[in-house]
Design an enzyme around this catalytic site. Structure first.
Site, short mmCIF file in Angstrom:
data_model
loop_
_atom_site.label_atom_id
_atom_site.label_comp_id
_atom_site.label_asym_id
_atom_site.label_seq_id
_atom_site.Cartn_x
_atom_site.Cartn_y
_atom_site.Cartn_z
N VAL A 173 0.93 -1.16 -0.01
CA VAL A 173 -0.15 0.08 -0.06
C VAL A 173 1.00 1.22 0.11
O VAL A 173 1.66 1.20 0.75
CB VAL A 173 -0.91 0.12 1.07
CG1 VAL A 173 -1.77 1.19 1.25
CG2 VAL A 173 -1.95 -1.46 1.08
N ASN A 180 20.83 -3.61 -15.50
CA ASN A 180 21.54 -4.16 -16.57
C ASN A 180 22.07 -3.20 -17.46
O ASN A 180 22.94 -2.39 -17.24
CB ASN A 180 20.23 -4.96 -17.10
CG ASN A 180 19.90 -5.96 -16.23
OD1 ASN A 180 20.57 -6.62 -15.47
ND2 ASN A 180 18.58 -6.38 -16.20
N GLY A 239 9.70 2.45 1.50
CA GLY A 239 9.15 2.85 2.99
C GLY A 239 10.37 3.73 3.33
O GLY A 239 11.56 3.90 2.89
#
Length: 575
Positions: free
Chosen positions: A298, A453, A504
Site C-alpha cells: 500500500v 543491466n 518505505g
C-alpha cells in the site's frame, strides 16, 4: 673531439635561443603580461595562495581536457547483504591520473519471499554468475574500450558500450549454438501413444445435472517466459552512470543537472520540478502471513501542492501511526456460545516484521482491511484522502495466475478516468521498449523505469522522451534489493520524472535516497530553479477522450461490480 663537442654545444645554444624567440613571440602575440597584470590587479586583496589558485584555474583552461584512464569493478553488498557491482572511474587530469567517483548499480533480481530452499539457492547462484561476469567485463575489457575518451562525451561513451554489449550478445549466441552442435545426436524414442480418455461417468438414475458440468472451464494461458538477461550486463549500466557522474564532478555541477543537460540538448533548463513521492507504508503480498496475495504493498502519495519536505513529513507521521497500531495490544477475542473464540477477528494486524521494501508487514486476510487502516489513520490525523494524500496499490500483477491482457484492459477501462494505472513489471525492459517503440501495451498512464543491466544514460534520456511524447508518466523506481547509492534520485530529477518510487522510510539504503531528495530540493530553492509540480490529471488515451461522457460512465461503473464484491465497492467509494 673538442671541435665536435663545441659544435654540439653551439647547436644546443641555437635551439635554446630559437625557443626563447618563439616564447617571446607567443607572449607578445597573446599579450600575456597585460593579462597577468589585470589578473593581479583584480586580486590585489587576495593572499598569494589565492592568486596562484586563480592563475592555475586560468592556465588549466588551456590544458588538455580530462580523459578516462582507468575503470575498476568491485563486488560489494547491497542493502539485503547480497552481492552487486561497484564501478570506479579515474581520469587523466593535467598528465596525472586521479580517482573521480564511484557508483553502485542494483541487481535486477527480485527478492524471494517464502520460496523453497532449492529455489533460493538457484537464484543466489545465478546472481553470483551475473555479478562475476559483470566484474570481468569491467576489469578486462571496458577500460580498453573507453580509454582516452572525455567523460563529458556521454553519447560516444554509451555508443561504445552499446557496441560492446551487442558483441557480447553475439558471442553468447554463437557459444550456445556451438554447444548444441557439439552434442552427439540422440535418437529420439518412439512417440508414446496416450491411452484413450476414460468414458464419462454414467449418470445415476434420479441424479440432477450439476451446473459445473454445463460450464466449460476457461483454459489457463501459460506464463510468458521471462525476458532473458545476459550475465554481465550490469557492467554496461554501471559504467554509463559512473561516466555521467564523473563528468558532473569534473565540471562542478550536480549529477541531476548533468542529466538535465543531456535531456535538453546540452542546455540547462531554467526550472526543475521535484518528482512526486510514492512512499510504501504497508507491505503485503507473499510476505504477509495473511491472504493478501493480490496486494503487494500500500503506497501513499502526498499531494502535488506539497514540497518534498512536507511530503516526507506526512509519510513519516503516517508511518508513526502504523507503528502505534503495532504496539497496541489486540482486543480480547470474544467467545462464542460453545466456548470457542471468534476466529481471526482479534488478531494483531501488524506483524512487526520489516520487509525489504522498508515498511511493516500486515497480517490481514481481506483487501479492504489495510485500506481501512490507512483511512482510519488519516481520519485521526485530519488528513483528507484524495486532497492532501492519495493512495496507490501495487497489486503485483505479474505474480497472478491469469496472464490474459484482457483482464488488464478491463481494469484500465474501469478505473482509468479516476486514478492512474501504472505498468511496472508488466512492461518490458528499457532496451526492448526502445527497440519496438511501443509503450502502450499493456494500457497504462505511465511506466516504472528501473536503471539496471544494460540501460545507459542515453537510453534513459531516449525512453523519457518517448514516454513524454505519448503524454504518459515516467516513474523512476528502485529495485527490490537496493544499494546505498543515491544516484537514482538525481536521475529522476534530471530526467523530469513525474514520480519516484523508493519504498518505505526505513532501511538505510532507502532513507539515503529520501535524504538526497531533501538536499536537491533545498539546492533548487536556493538557486531559484525550483518549480512546482502539476496537479493530478487522470486522463485516458485519445480514443477514450473521443467517447461521450455517458459511454465512459457506463464503461467505468459496470466493471466495478463484477471485479469486486459490493461491500468493497462501497468502501472504495468512501476512500
Amino acid at each position: 673531439m673538442g671541435e665536435e663537442g663545441g659544435g654540439r654545444s653551439c647547436g644546443i645554444t641555437r635551439d635554446l635561443q630559437k625557443l626563447k624567440q618563439q616564447a617571446m613571440a607567443y607572449y607578445q602575440e597573446n599579450d600575456v603580461p597585460r593579462r597577468l597584470e589585470e589578473l593581479l590587479n583584480s586580486t590585489f586583496y587576495l593572499q598569494p595562495a589565492d592568486v596562484y589558485g586563480h592563475l592555475a584555474n586560468y592556465f588549466s583552461k588551456l590544458a588538455k581536457p580530462p580523459s578516462i584512464c582507468k575503470i575498476v569493478g568491485k563486488i560489494i553488498l547491497d542493502g539485503m547483504g547480497l552481492p552487486t557491482l561497484q564501478v570506479e572511474i579515474s581520469c587523466t587530469i593535467q598528465n596525472f591520473p586521479k580517482y573521480i567517483c564511484s557508483v553502485v548499480i542494483p541487481a535486477h533480481f527480485e527478492v524471494s519471499e517464502n520460496a523453497l530452499p532449492e529455489v533460493v539457492d538457484a537464484e543466489e547462484a545465478e546472481r553470483h554468475q551475473a555479478v562475476n561476469a559483470a566484474l570481468q567485463w569491467v576489469n578486462e575489457s571496458i577500460t580498453e574500450e573507453l580509454w582516452g575518451l572525455n567523460p563529458s562525451n556521454q553519447a560516444e561513451v554509451d555508443h561504445r558500450l552499446r557496441i560492446f554489449f551487442e558483441n557480447k550478445v553475439q558471442e553468447d549466441k554463437e557459444r550456445k549454438e556451438l554447444e548444441r552442435s557439439s552434442e552427439e545426436p540422440v535418437h529420439a524414442p518412439p512417440p508414446v501413444i496416450p491411452p484413450p480418455p476414460p468414458p464419462p461417468p454414467t449418470k445415476k438414475k434420479g441424479q440432477k445435472q450439476g451446473r459445473r458440468d454445463t460450464l466449460l472451464e476457461k483454459p489457463i494461458i501459460p506464463p510468458e517466459p521471462p525476458e532473458p538477461v545476459l550475465h554481465g550486463s550490469m557492467a554496461i549500466g554501471a559504467t554509463s552512470l559512473a561516466v555521467a557522474k564523473a563528468s558532473a564532478r569534473l565540471t562542478g555541477i550536480p549529477l541531476y543537472m548533468n542529466m538535465a543537460s543531456l535531456k535538453h540538448g546540452q542546455e540547462q533548463p531554467s526550472m526543475l520540478t521535484m518528482p512526486l513521492l510514492m512512499g510504501s507504508v504497508l507491505s503485503c503480498g507473499k510476505s504477509s502471513p495473511g491472504k493478501l496475495n493480490l496486494m503487494k504493498e500500500v503506497i501513499c502519495i502526498p499531494h502535488p501542492g506539497l514540497t518534498t519536505k512536507q511530503g516526507i513529513d506526512l509519510l513519516l507521521e503516517i508511518q508513526k501511526q502504523v507503528n502505534r497500531v503495532m504496539e497496541t495490544p489486540p482486543p480480547p477475542k470474544p467467545e462464542t456460545k460453545k466456548g470457542h473464540d471468534a476466529g481471526k477477528r482479534g488478531q494483531q494486524p501488524i506483524t512487526g516484521k520489516m520487509s525489504h521494501l522498508g515498511c511493516l508487514t500486515v497480517n490481514y486476510d481481506t483487501l479492504e482491511q489495510p485500506l481501512l487502516l490507512i483511512q482510519g489513520i488519516c481520519s485521526n490525523l485530519g488528513i483528507e484522502l484524495g486532497m492532501s494524500l492519495h493512495l496507490a496499490i501495487n497489486c503485483a500483477a505479474h505474480e497472478l495466475m491469469d496472464y490474459d491482457a484482457e483482464q488488464w484492459d478491463g481494469i484500465y477501462n474501469a478505473l482509468a478516468s479516476r486514478c492512474y494505472i501504472i505498468a511496472g513489471a508488466a512492461s518490458r525492459s528499457v532496451s526492448k521498449l526502445l527497440e519496438h517503440r511501443n509503450i502502450s501495451t499493456p494500457k497504462s498512464h505511465g511506466l516504472i523505469i528501473n536503471h539496471t543491466n544494460q540501460t545507459t544514460m542515453s537510453d534513459l534520456v531516449e525512453i523519457t522522451h518517448l514516454i513524454d511524447g505519448k503524454k504518459q508518466l515516467t516513474i523512476l523506481g528502485s529495485t527490490e534489493a537496493e544499494s546505498s547509492d543515491d544516484s537514482l534520485v538525481d536521475l529522476a530529477v534530471g530526467l523530469g520524472a513525474r514520480f519516484i518510487k523508493l519504498g518505505g522510510l526505513s532501511r538505510g539504503e532507502r532513507v539515503t535516497k529520501y535524504n538526497r531528495l531533501l538536499a536537491i530540493e533545498e539546492e533548487l530553492i536556493q538557486s531559484g530553479t525550483w518549480g512546482s509540480s502539476e496537479e493530478h490529471n487522470f486522463a485516458s488515451f485519445q480514443e477514450d477522450a473521443e467517447k461521450t461522457p455517458e459511454a465512459i460512465a457506463e464503461e467505468t461503473l459496470r466493471p466495478l461490480d463484477s471485479i469486486f464484491p459490493p461491500e468493497v465497492v462501497e468502501e472504495s467509494a468512501k476512500l
